[in-house]
Structure formats: structure tokens, C-alpha cells
Design a protein around this motif. Structure first.
Motif, PDB file in Angstrom:
ATOM      1  N   LEU A  75     -21.109  50.292  16.514  1.00  0.00           N
ATOM      2  CA  LEU A  75     -19.816  50.968  16.527  1.00  0.00           C
ATOM      3  C   LEU A  75     -19.647  51.707  15.212  1.00  0.00           C
ATOM      4  CD1 LEU A  75     -17.596  48.010  17.833  1.00  0.00           C
ATOM      5  CD2 LEU A  75     -18.814  49.725  19.195  1.00  0.00           C
ATOM      6  N   GLN A 124     -14.957  39.982  15.681  1.00  0.00           N
ATOM      7  CA  GLN A 124     -15.766  39.136  16.556  1.00  0.00           C
ATOM      8  C   GLN A 124     -16.791  39.906  17.378  1.00  0.00           C
ATOM      9  OE1 GLN A 124     -12.801  37.022  18.879  1.00  0.00           O
ATOM     10  NE2 GLN A 124     -12.628  35.398  17.339  1.00  0.00           N
ATOM     11  N   SER A 125     -16.791  41.219  17.321  1.00  0.00           N
ATOM     12  CA  SER A 125     -17.714  41.996  18.156  1.00  0.00           C
ATOM     13  C   SER A 125     -19.158  41.711  17.754  1.00  0.00           C
ATOM     14  CB  SER A 125     -17.413  43.486  18.034  1.00  0.00           C
ATOM     15  OG  SER A 125     -17.730  43.955  16.742  1.00  0.00           O
ATOM     16  N   TRP A 162     -21.705  43.662  17.765  1.00  0.00           N
ATOM     17  CA  TRP A 162     -22.463  44.862  17.446  1.00  0.00           C
ATOM     18  C   TRP A 162     -22.286  45.242  15.975  1.00  0.00           C
ATOM     19  CZ3 TRP A 162     -19.287  44.576  21.807  1.00  0.00           C
ATOM     20  CH2 TRP A 162     -19.983  44.463  23.035  1.00  0.00           C
ATOM     21  N   ARG A 204     -18.003  38.414   9.395  1.00  0.00           N
ATOM     22  CA  ARG A 204     -18.814  38.777  10.560  1.00  0.00           C
ATOM     23  C   ARG A 204     -20.233  38.258  10.407  1.00  0.00           C
ATOM     24  NH1 ARG A 204     -18.135  43.250  14.019  1.00  0.00           N
ATOM     25  NH2 ARG A 204     -20.241  43.896  13.463  1.00  0.00           N
ATOM     26  N   LEU A 217     -21.265  47.286  12.784  1.00  0.00           N
ATOM     27  CA  LEU A 217     -20.051  48.081  12.611  1.00  0.00           C
ATOM     28  C   LEU A 217     -20.134  48.877  11.318  1.00  0.00           C
ATOM     29  CD1 LEU A 217     -17.097  48.838  13.304  1.00  0.00           C
ATOM     30  CD2 LEU A 217     -16.388  46.735  12.131  1.00  0.00           C
ATOM     31  N   TYR A 219     -21.867  44.571   8.912  1.00  0.00           N
ATOM     32  CA  TYR A 219     -20.678  45.405   8.719  1.00  0.00           C
ATOM     33  C   TYR A 219     -20.842  46.115   7.387  1.00  0.00           C
ATOM     34  CZ  TYR A 219     -16.034  46.585   6.933  1.00  0.00           C
ATOM     35  OH  TYR A 219     -14.973  47.233   6.359  1.00  0.00           O
ATOM     36  N   PRO A 234     -13.635  48.242  20.741  1.00  0.00           N
ATOM     37  CA  PRO A 234     -14.063  46.898  21.150  1.00  0.00           C
ATOM     38  C   PRO A 234     -14.029  46.685  22.666  1.00  0.00           C
ATOM     39  CG  PRO A 234     -12.587  46.759  19.268  1.00  0.00           C
ATOM     40  CD  PRO A 234     -12.536  48.185  19.756  1.00  0.00           C
ATOM     41  N   ALA A 243     -16.936  48.854  24.376  1.00  0.00           N
ATOM     42  CA  ALA A 243     -18.317  48.563  24.010  1.00  0.00           C
ATOM     43  C   ALA A 243     -19.140  47.922  25.131  1.00  0.00           C
ATOM     44  CB  ALA A 243     -18.336  47.695  22.759  1.00  0.00           C
ATOM     45  N   PRO A 244     -18.598  46.966  25.901  1.00  0.00           N
ATOM     46  CA  PRO A 244     -19.413  46.345  26.946  1.00  0.00           C
ATOM     47  C   PRO A 244     -19.851  47.308  28.051  1.00  0.00           C
ATOM     48  CG  PRO A 244     -17.528  44.958  26.413  1.00  0.00           C
ATOM     49  CD  PRO A 244     -17.298  46.275  25.742  1.00  0.00           C
ATOM     50  N   PRO A 247     -10.820  41.599  17.635  1.00  0.00           N
ATOM     51  CA  PRO A 247     -11.927  42.096  18.464  1.00  0.00           C
ATOM     52  C   PRO A 247     -13.040  42.767  17.652  1.00  0.00           C
ATOM     53  CG  PRO A 247      -9.842  42.609  19.507  1.00  0.00           C
ATOM     54  CD  PRO A 247      -9.518  42.079  18.143  1.00  0.00           C
ATOM     55  N   LEU A 248     -12.674  43.511  16.597  1.00  0.00           N
ATOM     56  CA  LEU A 248     -13.711  44.131  15.769  1.00  0.00           C
ATOM     57  C   LEU A 248     -14.484  43.086  14.968  1.00  0.00           C
ATOM     58  CD1 LEU A 248     -12.177  47.423  14.278  1.00  0.00           C
ATOM     59  CD2 LEU A 248     -14.044  47.221  15.934  1.00  0.00           C
TER      60      LEU A 248
END
Length: 347
Positions: free
Chosen positions: A197, A263-264, A266, A294, A268, A298, A185, A188-189, A260-261
Motif C-alpha cells: 500500500l 494491522q494490515s 501488506w 507493525r 506500507l 512500514y 485497507p 486491499a483484499p 486497519p492500516l
């Protein structure tokens, strides 16, 4: 993170051992990897000669700058088959062994992808050092916050170099193997054109919560709680407990991963083995419940009969390689990216 600790550090507490835990990261922790990748997958087995793949398919050393003047010895490989469709950046699991001896075969299924594999500072990509033999300096510097700083600096340098060289703007996947997933997480930016991810053999839970679940499975809750008291004590970060510095354990005890995962922004993908001895099934199941909220895709896939290295035995004692199945899914996605990263797993 359980990959390095659970069933290893707790086992050491129970047995009173003072040596560091057994092999941690996914490429070494699974004995069944030897069946698939050969004796060089084991740090305890002498390396056997192997037929070299064509030069275009091999990994080459690619040094990258880490934080504070350090250098990371990364491995890089171009696509095995034209056309080039995407790029994969890999954060391996813990320990002081490198992925070099098995990289060509471990990543063989990534046909249309360039691959970049990072290693922690002080880790020789060709080293097959057993975790109990990690150098004192490595043990002292090995902690998640330090590894994150180095990996972030390396990814920034990688992106800058690609821009200077006019490299194609490819979709990229960020892959975390076991402990490596803890960093995804935050990293990633730093990855341009990030398409998603991929988490292998990591529950997705905060390490402290996942550790508690594994201690419960081993009926070692008291030992886990004792380690927690040591972590919260006044001994310096440089002190060593169960083969790791207290700085390492303190990072682990306070490391956020679940939120963090979840709310990411991207997609997953999470893949794990039903017979994972280092991460309990309830940890994977608990994260799946949390990740259900999410707003971006996911998908999780359990490989029945597979261990922490995503390997399983089939009839006749032969090995079946779940890692290559993961790469097959990413290859399917790369041919039809508009369908989404999860589409191949949902078919």
C-alpha cells in the motif's frame, strides 16, 4: 480525509461561508501543481494546449462496473517502457474533478508499470469542475461507504477481466491519494498479487482524530465540536453542511483507518510534505508512533518544504515534484522486489 476538510470546512465555519470547500484531492488542492503540470492542474485556470505524448503513453477511458448497476469511468495506461514489471491501482482524493487532464504527466514516472485510476460514479475523468460547483446529485451520493462499495465492485470486475483475458500475474501496488487512502485497507483484499500500500498526503489516523488535530492547529476546536453536534443530531443524511451531506460527515466521523492500516498484512509506504496545510504534522507523527508495532514493513518519508500535493519551490521559483520521487522509489523496488517495498526509501 483531512485533505478534503481541514483548513477548508473549518475555514468555512469560521468565515460563515455556505459554499462547499476549496479543491480537495491532491491533484487539485495544491496550487504549486500548476508549476509542474501546467495550467490544466487548476480547475480555475483555462486549459492550455499541450503537446500530446505518444499514444502508447496516454491514458484511455476504461469503464468498470460499480455497485448497484453504476459505472465508474476509470483511466488505464500500459507501461511506458519495456519490460512490464508491475501494476499500480490508484484511488484519487475527493472532489468532483477528474485526473484526466494531468494523468499523463502526474504518472509519467511509472515507467515499467501499467496504471489504473478509478473515479467516483458521476465524475468525468476529464472534468475540471471546482468543488464549489459539484452537482447536487454528486453531493448527495458522495460518502465514503458508497465510494468503497463502488470501488470494491470495480476492483473485483477488474481482477475477473484480467483472469479471463489471461493477463500476466503482476505484483500490484494500491495507491491512495489524500482521501483515497481512507479506502485502502478495505480494498486491499480485492487486489490479487498485492505487493503493498502506498499512502500519499494522508496521515493514516482515523478522520475524526485527524480533524480534531487540524482544528486545534487552526484554533477552531469549538467549530469542530459544533460540526460534531450537527453530525450526531437528527437531521437526515441528505441535509447539507459545509458543502457536504450529513451522510458524508457521518461516515467520516465513524470511519476506521488507523487500526486497519496498522494491522494490515501488506507493506506500507507513506509520503507527506512538511508544509502540508491540510494535514498537521502531529497527525503524521502520531500515526508513525502507532505503526511502529507493525510486524510487516512500514516506512514514512517527509518531503521537506513540500505541500499537500507533494510539491515544493526551489531556488528561482521553480517547482520540485515529490510525486515523481515516489514513482522513482517504486521503480527502484520493481527492479529489485526481493529487497522489499521500503528498501528504496531507507537507502
Amino acid at each position: 480525509m483531512l485533505a478534503f476538510f481541514v483548513a477548508t470546512a473549518v475555514a468555512c465555519v469560521l468565515g460563515g461561508c455556505a459554499a462547499s470547500p476549496p479543491p480537495f484531492y491532491a491533484a487539485a488542492v495544491s496550487g504549486s501543481l500548476v508549476n509542474v503540470y501546467g495550467p490544466e492542474a487548476s480547475a480555475e485556470t483555462p486549459q492550455a494546449p499541450a503537446q500530446a505524448p505518444p499514444p502508447s503513453e496516454t491514458f484511455a477511458l476504461r469503464p468498470l462496473p460499480g455497485a448497484d448497476g453504476a459505472t465508474l469511468q476509470a483511466l488505464a495506461r500500459s507501461e511506458r517502457t519495456a519490460p512490464l514489471r508491475y501494476r499500480v491501482i490508484v484511488i484519487p482524493g475527493s472532489g468532483c474533478a477528474g485526473m484526466g487532464p494531468i494523468a499523463d504527466r502526474y504518472f509519467a514516472g511509472l515507467l515499467h508499470a501499467q496504471v489504473l485510476v478509478l473515479h467516483k460514479p458521476g465524475v468525468d475523468p476529464q472534468a475540471r469542475t471546482a468543488p464549489a460547483d459539484c452537482a447536487r446529485d454528486f453531493v448527495q451520493q458522495d460518502r465514503l461507504s458508497t465510494w468503497l462499495a463502488h470501488a470494491r465492485a470495480a476492483l473485483v470486475a477488474d481482477a475477473q477481466q484480467r483472469e479471463r483475458e489471461g493477463a500476466p500475474a503482476l505484483p500490484q501496488l494500491l495507491v491512495g491519494i489524500s482521501e483515497g487512502a481512507e479506502l485502502l485497507p478495505a480494498l486491499a483484499p480485492e487486489v490479487p498479487q498485492l505487493a503493498g500500500l502506498v499512502v500519499l498526503a494522508s496521515s493514516g489516523l482515523d478522520p475524526q482524530e485527524a480533524g480534531a488535530l487540524q482544528a486545534q492547529r487552526l484554533e477552531a476546536q469549538a467549530d469542530w465540536e459544533e460540526l460534531g453536534r450537527v453530525v450526531a443530531g437528527r437531521r437526515p443524511d441528505s441535509a447539507v453542511a459545509q458543502g457536504r451531506s450529513l451522510g458524508y460527515w457521518r461516515d467520516l466521523w465513524n470511519w476506521p483507518l488507523t487500526l486497519p492500516l496498522v494491522q494490515s498484512p501488506w507493506p506500507l509506504v507513506q509520503v507527506w510534505g512538511s508544509d502540508d496545510a491540510l494535514v498537521p504534522a502531529p497527525a503524521y507523527e502520531r500515526f508513525a508512533e502507532m505503526a511502529a508495532v507493525r510486524t510487516v514493513p512500514y516506512c514514512a518519508r517527509r518531503i521537506d518544504g513540500a505541500d499537500h500535493g507533494l510539491q515544493r519551490l526551489v531556488a528561482g521559483g521553480a517547482g520540485a515534484d515529490g510525486v515523481q520521487q515516489v514513482w522513482a522509489w517504486t521503480e527502484q523496488w520493481a527492479r529489485e522486489p526481493a529487497a522489499g517495498l521500503c528498501a528504496p526509501l531507507l537507502r
